[in-house]
Design a protein around this motif. Structure first.
Motif: not given
Ligand SMILES: Nc1ncnc2c1ncn2[C@@H]1O[C@H](COP(=O)(O)OP(=O)(O)OP(=O)(O)O)[C@@H](O)[C@H]1O
Ligand SMILES: [Mg+2]
Lengths: 228, 261
Positions: B130-159
């Motif tokens: 749970d700690e690892i997941e919370a930290q990962a979510r926090e980091l992705l938030n910080q990267m502006g990817l809050a709504d992209r966490m469940a996406n696979y790489p091929h569903q994401l833009s290069g940026g």
């Protein structure tokens, strides 16, 4: 017409027995060729040059000659040339010789598929894992293995479908598989002779079995479709 | 004490010397940009820092600890290298995300595997996860990817992929985060979003070594610039100095190509 209805049970019983032999050869080939193919793949990728040349040479010969010739040579060579018929007589001996030929032949085809799958995973995947402090084992099982499987499944499916039809080649050494059983009624067997229609039923067996396999392998491919 | 000291690194590929006596150091919280033309050895240098290549000569120290010394076999034991790598993170030009995992799983995977080595892992599995997941979510938030966490790489833009890759590297809390041309595979409009998160990291005093062709970024964000040419560090110093008043003719030529373009 009514004599076909009378003969049908006899024909189907014979075809079932033949098809059982076909299936046996099919599964024995897969069980043997899956691991042997992997061994050959690693051999041909070996950094030890003599080993990699040797395996590549074998693969070249096996893939470059008809399976039918390989069957004939493997079945008759020990008896005719070495005067030591290692396969023994009868159906068991024929099945044994056919299995060895099929496993060797298909392992060579599989090895190329494995090689493509293994080498197709970009080196960057392993490097990303290393940089993140993963062990080689973790990298293989958690990262590269599934990507290899995804690359291997489609060409492997093609080979497996081909194998179903290729099993009929074992007829050349008189293995009593399903075509042999169907053809018997053309020549004459169990009071039925000169009949072509059992052959159509034989074809249906192949069609059904290939249909089932195509659906199953298609599902597996679909399952792996969630990533690219 | 500098957080990173690189001393007299040399690297050969066959008979070609690709790194020729590279030395530099880096203070905690500082950003160094490495610029230079293609083939000058920038990638090789980063790969040496991350133990993907082994230098033939030289020393690498982090926080005063000698991680690598070409003359001391004890520092090169295979079993130790995996742990030493964790001092560094590396963001690749081509992202190298794991395609079969979602953005969130990409960020969590390495940390979860490392957690298995903890003595209390069996007992506190759930809590650690749970700690690892919370930290990962926090980091992705910080990267502006809050709504992209469940996406696979091929569903994401290069940026977006590159920002996941940055989060993935940050998850292990490396002392020094290395970037190898992180925006070179991106369209101009996607370059900006990646540079923006890198700039934010710099403002939070993340220690970074950035190989880049983005000259404006190197000038404005970095505390120190290294100009590499043919395996040498030809010139290094304060970005303003190097960009405005380059001492070497080669540096001037190189920079001119960018300011013109
Ligand atoms: N694995 C390798 N084997 C042999 N030579 C290599 C290898 N990797 C890099 N080189 C050579 O080393 C030199 C430096 O390469 P490097 O990739 O470090 O340059 P770079 O500065 O990152 O260039 P670029 O801006 O194009 O990325 C080049 O001449 C390259 O051809
Ligand atoms: Mg490079």
């Amino acid at each position: 017409m009514e004599h076909i209805l009378e003969q049908l049970p006899i024909v189907l019983r014979a075809l079932n027995i033949g098809f059982l032999q076909t299936l046996k050869l099919f599964f024995v080939t897969l069980i043997g060729a899956f691991p042997l193919g992997l061994v050959i793949a690693f051999g041909s990728m070996s950094r030890f040059k003599p080993l990699s040349y040797f395996t590549k040479c074998i693969v070249l010969i096996v893939r470059g000659t008809p399976l039918m010739i390989q069957l004939l040579i493997i079945y008759y060579f020990p008896g005719l040339v070495l005067h030591n018929p290692v396969w023994g007589g009868g159906e068991t001996g024929r099945f044994f010789a056919a299995s060895v030929s099929f496993i060797l032949n298909y392992a060579c085809y599989f090895s190329e598929i494995y090689r493509g799958g293994i080498q197709g995973v970009p080196i960057g995947q392993e490097e990303a894992g290393l940089v993140l402090g993963m062990t080689k084992g973790q990298i293989f099982f958690k990262i590269t293995l599934l990507q290899m499987i995804k690359r291997i499944v489609p060409p492997m499916s093609n080979e497996i479908i081909t194998l179903v039809k290729d099993t009929s080649l074992a007829r050349i050494i008189a293995l009593q598989e399903v075509i042999w059983a169907g053809q018997a009624f053309m020549k004459g067997s169990q009071g039925i002779s000169g009949e072509i229609w059992p052959m159509f039923f034989t074809a249906v067996y192949y069609l059904l079995w290939n249909g089932i396999l195509t659906v199953l392998l298609g599902r597996l491919e679909k399952k792996l479709d969630y990533f690219k | 004490m500098p957080i990173l000291e690189v001393e007299h690194i040399r690297k050969y590929f066959g008979h070609t010397e690709v790194l020729k006596d590279i030395s530099f150091s880096l203070e905690q919280g500082q950003v160094v940009s490495i610029i230079g033309s293609s083939g000058s050895g920038k990638t090789t240098l980063l790969r040496c820092l991350n133990f993907l290549e082994r230098p033939d000569k030289g020393v690498i120290r982090v926080n005063g600890e000698t991680l690598f010394d070409a003359d001391d076999a004890k520092t090169q034991q295979e079993s130790e290298i995996r742990k030493k790598r964790l001092h560094f993170g590396l963001v690749f030009q081509s992202f190298n995300l794991f395609p079969q995992y979602t953005a969130l799983q990409n960020v969590m995977l390495a940390k979860e595997l490392l957690a298995k080595e903890l003595p209390n892992y069996k007992a506190e599995r759930k809590k650690i996860h749970d700690e690892i997941e919370a930290q990962a979510r926090e980091l992705l938030n910080q990267m502006g990817l809050a709504d992209r966490m469940a996406n696979y790489p091929h569903q994401l833009s290069g940026g977006q992929c590159q920002r996941v890759a940055i989060a993935r590297a940050l998850a292990l809390q490396p002392d020094i985060l290395c970037f190898d041309e992180p925006t070179s595979a991106l369209d101009p409009e996607l370059t900006g979003e990646v540079l923006k998160v890198m700039k934010e990291l710099a403002e939070q005093d993340t220690t970074m070594v950035i190989v880049t062709h983005e000259m404006a970024f190197a000038r404005d964000v970095a505390n120190h610039v290294i100009f590499m040419d043919d395996g040498h560090i030809l010139e290094q110093g304060d970005p303003m100095e190097v960009f405005e008043r380059p001492k070497e003719e080669r540096t001037r030529q190189f920079l001119a190509r960018f300011t013109q373009g």
